[in-house]
Scaffold this motif. Sequence first.
Motif, mmCIF file in Angstrom:
data_model
loop_
_atom_site.group_PDB
_atom_site.id
_atom_site.type_symbol
_atom_site.label_atom_id
_atom_site.label_comp_id
_atom_site.label_asym_id
_atom_site.label_seq_id
_atom_site.Cartn_x
_atom_site.Cartn_y
_atom_site.Cartn_z
ATOM 1 N N PHE A 130 -15.154 -9.731 -18.548
ATOM 2 C CA PHE A 130 -13.879 -9.546 -19.223
ATOM 3 C C PHE A 130 -13.498 -8.067 -19.339
ATOM 4 N N LYS A 131 -14.475 -7.196 -19.438
ATOM 5 C CA LYS A 131 -14.175 -5.790 -19.705
ATOM 6 C C LYS A 131 -13.349 -5.168 -18.599
ATOM 7 N N ALA A 164 -3.835 -14.826 -11.388
ATOM 8 C CA ALA A 164 -4.835 -15.435 -12.272
ATOM 9 C C ALA A 164 -4.976 -16.917 -11.984
ATOM 10 N N THR A 165 -6.108 -17.445 -12.414
ATOM 11 C CA THR A 165 -6.313 -18.894 -12.500
ATOM 12 C C THR A 165 -5.967 -19.325 -13.930
ATOM 13 N N PRO A 166 -5.533 -20.564 -14.126
ATOM 14 C CA PRO A 166 -5.048 -20.961 -15.463
ATOM 15 C C PRO A 166 -6.088 -20.812 -16.563
ATOM 16 N N GLY A 167 -7.347 -21.175 -16.302
ATOM 17 C CA GLY A 167 -8.354 -21.122 -17.355
ATOM 18 C C GLY A 167 -8.635 -19.720 -17.846
ATOM 19 N N ARG A 168 -8.853 -18.784 -16.929
ATOM 20 C CA ARG A 168 -9.153 -17.413 -17.339
ATOM 21 C C ARG A 168 -7.937 -16.745 -17.974
ATOM 22 N N LEU A 169 -6.737 -17.075 -17.522
ATOM 23 C CA LEU A 169 -5.543 -16.494 -18.126
ATOM 24 C C LEU A 169 -5.405 -16.910 -19.584
ATOM 25 N N LEU A 170 -5.650 -18.182 -19.882
ATOM 26 C CA LEU A 170 -5.561 -18.646 -21.268
ATOM 27 C C LEU A 170 -6.640 -18.021 -22.135
ATOM 28 N N ASP A 171 -7.799 -17.738 -21.566
ATOM 29 C CA ASP A 171 -8.841 -17.046 -22.329
ATOM 30 C C ASP A 171 -8.363 -15.666 -22.787
ATOM 31 N N HIS A 172 -7.706 -14.934 -21.903
ATOM 32 C CA HIS A 172 -7.192 -13.612 -22.274
ATOM 33 C C HIS A 172 -6.028 -13.718 -23.255
ATOM 34 N N LYS A 220 0.816 -1.221 0.000
ATOM 35 C CA LYS A 220 0.000 0.000 0.000
ATOM 36 C C LYS A 220 0.844 1.264 0.000
ATOM 37 N N ASN A 221 2.112 1.169 0.413
ATOM 38 C CA ASN A 221 2.986 2.344 0.415
ATOM 39 C C ASN A 221 3.788 2.463 -0.873
ATOM 40 N N THR A 222 3.517 1.604 -1.821
ATOM 41 C CA THR A 222 4.183 1.658 -3.123
ATOM 42 C C THR A 222 3.176 2.039 -4.200
ATOM 43 N N LYS A 223 3.688 2.247 -5.396
ATOM 44 C CA LYS A 223 2.827 2.609 -6.528
ATOM 45 C C LYS A 223 2.630 1.451 -7.496
ATOM 46 N N LEU A 224 2.733 0.247 -6.991
ATOM 47 C CA LEU A 224 2.578 -0.936 -7.842
ATOM 48 C C LEU A 224 1.108 -1.168 -8.157
ATOM 49 N N SER A 225 0.872 -1.692 -9.343
ATOM 50 C CA SER A 225 -0.498 -2.006 -9.787
ATOM 51 C C SER A 225 -0.626 -3.512 -9.959
ATOM 52 N N LYS A 226 -1.836 -3.983 -9.831
ATOM 53 C CA LYS A 226 -2.098 -5.419 -9.956
ATOM 54 C C LYS A 226 -3.351 -5.625 -10.790
ATOM 55 N N ALA A 227 -3.492 -6.841 -11.317
ATOM 56 C CA ALA A 227 -4.696 -7.244 -12.060
ATOM 57 C C ALA A 227 -5.060 -8.651 -11.613
ATOM 58 N N LEU A 228 -6.336 -8.866 -11.413
ATOM 59 C CA LEU A 228 -6.853 -10.157 -10.955
ATOM 60 C C LEU A 228 -7.704 -10.755 -12.058
ATOM 61 N N LEU A 229 -7.284 -11.896 -12.594
ATOM 62 C CA LEU A 229 -8.013 -12.580 -13.672
ATOM 63 C C LEU A 229 -8.570 -13.890 -13.135
ATOM 64 N N ILE A 230 -9.855 -13.894 -12.822
ATOM 65 C CA ILE A 230 -10.525 -15.093 -12.319
ATOM 66 C C ILE A 230 -11.873 -15.219 -13.008
ATOM 67 N N GLY A 231 -12.441 -16.390 -12.947
ATOM 68 C CA GLY A 231 -13.751 -16.615 -13.553
ATOM 69 C C GLY A 231 -14.864 -15.988 -12.737
ATOM 70 N N GLY A 232 -16.022 -15.857 -13.377
ATOM 71 C CA GLY A 232 -17.177 -15.271 -12.714
ATOM 72 C C GLY A 232 -17.216 -13.757 -12.734
ATOM 73 N N VAL A 233 -16.229 -13.118 -13.375
ATOM 74 C CA VAL A 233 -16.163 -11.660 -13.467
ATOM 75 C C VAL A 233 -16.101 -11.295 -14.950
ATOM 76 N N ALA A 263 -7.915 -3.299 -16.720
ATOM 77 C CA ALA A 263 -6.822 -3.329 -15.756
ATOM 78 C C ALA A 263 -5.513 -3.752 -16.411
ATOM 79 N N ILE A 264 -5.596 -4.661 -17.412
ATOM 80 C CA ILE A 264 -4.383 -5.104 -18.094
ATOM 81 C C ILE A 264 -3.856 -4.015 -19.018
ATOM 82 N N LEU A 265 -4.767 -3.307 -19.683
ATOM 83 C CA LEU A 265 -4.339 -2.240 -20.600
ATOM 84 C C LEU A 265 -3.651 -1.096 -19.867
#
Length: 520
Positions: free
Chosen positions: A112-113, A128-136, A97-110, A118-120
């Motif tokens: 794609f937009k 990520a979970t393997p299935g949703r990561l391969l979809d992207h 929280k004291n850094t400026k790092l960004s993250k993206a969470l890729l999981i099912g049930g959410v 977040a990735i762009l």
Amino acid sequence: MSFDSLGLAPEIMKAIHEVGYTEPTPIQAEAIPQVLAGRDVLGIAQTGTGKTASFTLPMIHRLMKGRAKARMPRTLILEPTRELAAQVAENFDLYGKNTKLSKALLIGGVSFKDQEQAILRGADVLIATPGRLLDHVERGGVLLRGVEVLVIDEADRMLDMGFIPDIERIVSLVPFTRQTLFFSATMPPEITRLSEQFLSAPVRVEVARPSSTNDNVSQQLLEVAPAKKREALRSLFEAEDVANGIIFCNRKRDIADLLKYLQQNDYKAVSLHGDMDQHMRLRMLDQFKNGDATYLIASDVAARGLDIPAVSHVFNFDVPTHAEDYVHRIGRTGRAGRSGAAFTLGTRNDAKYVDAIEKLIEQPIPRASFEGGGASEESNAEDKKPRSRNRRSRNEKSHEPREEKSEASEQAKPREGGKRRGLLGRGRRGDKPQASEAVSEAPVDAKPEVKAEAKVEAKVEPKAEPKKAAPKSERKAEPKSERKAEPKSERKSERKAANKSQSSTKGSDAFEGNMPDFLK
């Protein structure tokens, strides 16, 4: 040893002190220096000992130098379940929280937009979970060419749940010069062999013996009859001081049935299994964490990596079929130095699974018997006997009227006089009642006697019916000739009688001798 001696950045140390951590766990003390040195690590430790922080803290320290590009994350963390992925994301928010790092969470049930946006924007950490990561990846939304650190958490579960082809494909897309980290509570020899394909000269950090249980967790096996498992579970609720507990079932159908049973008995319970969408899962977990629900009924999808520190009890409603799942289940309690209790309900059919668990953890599980278990089987057996007798008596009673009906139908059959039914008998059935009416009107004495004799003969010899159809046709021709007012020639009457006799002897022709040429 303290966290200050590990050489982490001041921003990270500030977040650690705000959380209240002062000393690292054994797995953290040994793994963090190796990760900071850029070595591949194969970490094995008991569940609940801080494996997640052992790779998140050094990753944040490494990512503070540099900047992520759009669609090209710098680190990749693969998790077997959505819940565990969301938990790792919370740890990054907590420690970074004291850094400026960004993250993206890729999981099912959410949708794609939201994930694509977040990735762009550029993500330093991609969880990520393997299935949703391969979809992207297939859509071209994620490029893995810039990954510097690859983390496979719960490695045995990832490689054992059927994700081996997906993991191999993802690893092939990551640069060869990456740093790979494997962390898990259990590491069977066959999984170790597969992990050697992805690791390069790894450092094996083994704090505890593989598949060992926490000493802070008391274990007990309650022997019970299958029909008394729910009653035994309720007795444990009343006997133990349960702040909140997790109940594990092997099948999703049992989860729904047990949830309905507990709610009917005024227990605050929620469920969690793989068929739920992500929003429902998060809502159930929030209710359990906030204290709105005392019991969480879950499948093994919740046994991996859920960090809920205040869980006081774990109840195995079903003995796990895989011995390693037992270690992960009871690891949900007794976390962060706390004490906990784990109870397992076992039946006679679970003997082989219990033996496998005791062989894996290399210690016997203390046993106890439920008092109502033996009586339940006897009462059930006694209850089943009279029920079976009543069913037989009912079946016998139900068969009696059927036999009477069949006898009555057999008696009624000869009264019909051998009338044919169906398409071939429609035309002849329409003529017979007219002939009988004409016979009743005509003052002839001998004709009713002939009918009675024909009926008697039909009863005795049913096979001779087609031969005696000729006198019936003659009788039908006689009343018609008497009833008609206009006189007819003898030739026409003889032809009709001859045609009818021929048709009756041939086997009741539906066309009465006038068959069309195309049918001939």
